[in-house]
Motif scaffolding. Structure first.
Motif, PDB file in Angstrom:
ATOM      1  N   LEU A  20       0.803  -1.223   0.000  1.00 37.33           N
ATOM      2  CA  LEU A  20       0.000   0.000   0.000  1.00 37.33           C
ATOM      3  C   LEU A  20       0.837   1.275   0.000  1.00 37.33           C
ATOM      4  O   LEU A  20       0.277   2.358   0.147  1.00 37.33           O
ATOM      5  CB  LEU A  20      -0.928   0.005   1.215  1.00 37.33           C
ATOM      6  CG  LEU A  20      -2.000  -1.072   1.221  1.00 37.33           C
ATOM      7  CD1 LEU A  20      -2.751  -1.061   2.536  1.00 37.33           C
ATOM      8  CD2 LEU A  20      -2.959  -0.870   0.071  1.00 37.33           C
ATOM      9  N   GLN A  23      -0.283   4.522  -2.014  1.00 38.51           N
ATOM     10  CA  GLN A  23      -1.639   4.339  -2.543  1.00 38.51           C
ATOM     11  C   GLN A  23      -2.619   5.266  -1.823  1.00 38.51           C
ATOM     12  O   GLN A  23      -2.468   5.550  -0.641  1.00 38.51           O
ATOM     13  CB  GLN A  23      -2.089   2.891  -2.362  1.00 38.51           C
ATOM     14  CG  GLN A  23      -1.246   1.882  -3.077  1.00 38.51           C
ATOM     15  CD  GLN A  23      -1.508   1.886  -4.572  1.00 38.51           C
ATOM     16  OE1 GLN A  23      -2.601   2.184  -5.022  1.00 38.51           O
ATOM     17  NE2 GLN A  23      -0.487   1.557  -5.337  1.00 38.51           N
ATOM     18  N   ALA A  28      -7.607   2.299  -2.978  1.00 35.24           N
ATOM     19  CA  ALA A  28      -7.048   0.998  -2.608  1.00 35.24           C
ATOM     20  C   ALA A  28      -8.100   0.149  -1.897  1.00 35.24           C
ATOM     21  O   ALA A  28      -8.214  -1.050  -2.144  1.00 35.24           O
ATOM     22  CB  ALA A  28      -5.829   1.189  -1.715  1.00 35.24           C
ATOM     23  N   VAL A  62       0.153   4.912   3.465  1.00 31.30           N
ATOM     24  CA  VAL A  62      -0.920   5.305   2.553  1.00 31.30           C
ATOM     25  C   VAL A  62      -1.070   6.817   2.590  1.00 31.30           C
ATOM     26  O   VAL A  62      -0.570   7.492   3.492  1.00 31.30           O
ATOM     27  CB  VAL A  62      -2.265   4.618   2.914  1.00 31.30           C
ATOM     28  CG1 VAL A  62      -2.181   3.145   2.728  1.00 31.30           C
ATOM     29  CG2 VAL A  62      -2.693   4.979   4.304  1.00 31.30           C
TER      30      VAL A  62
END
Length: 142
Positions: A20, A23, A28, A62
């Motif tokens: 991740l 992202q 996601a 993230v």
């Protein structure tokens, strides 16, 4: 012609590894929810759990778009009057980054028994390490 409905015992489940890092949370989460339900498979059936197991790593890396980092809130109710705990996304990423991804995915799954069963196949970890090496998860690009 009869419609093919897969037998739940015949459904083959793979283990997928998703990194991740970099992202966006919402994008996601929606793709992860689709993988958990099995929408990427030919034998997808809405009333059956035909999805794969998903292992997410680097949940602490993230990103949020816009001002959501300070505006998005996560609530936790202890059960006592006046004990509603509220944290922003920035605080959650610092303390419990796994909750950010898992709560976003959980909200995108169906409500009820099927959604709870599907959600159990999601494994989220903040760092690069995970304890699922024995399952040989395949790297998957989002």
């Amino acid at each position: 012609m009869a419609t093919y409905i897969p037998n739940p015992a015949e459904i083959k489940r793979d283990w997928l590894l998703i990194d991740l890092e970099g992202q966006t949370v919402g994008r996601a989460a929606s793709k992860i929810a689709g993988l958990l339900r099995g929408k990427h498979k030919v034998e997808f059936t809405p009333h059956l759990d035909a999805g794969d197991f998903v292992v997410c790593i680097n949940a602490d890396k993230v990103k949020f778009t816009g001002a959501k980092l300070d505006q998005q809130t996560y609530n936790k109710f202890t059960g006592y009057l006046g004990h509603m705990k509220t944290r922003t996304a920035r605080e959650m990423l610092a303390k419990k980054p796994e909750v950010v991804i898992s709560s976003a995915v959980k909200r995108m799954l169906p409500k009820g028994v099927l959604g709870r069963q599907t959600f159990k196949k999601l494994k989220v970890y903040a760092g690069n390490e995970h304890p699922h090496q024995a399952q040989n998860p395949k790297p998957h690009e989002l």
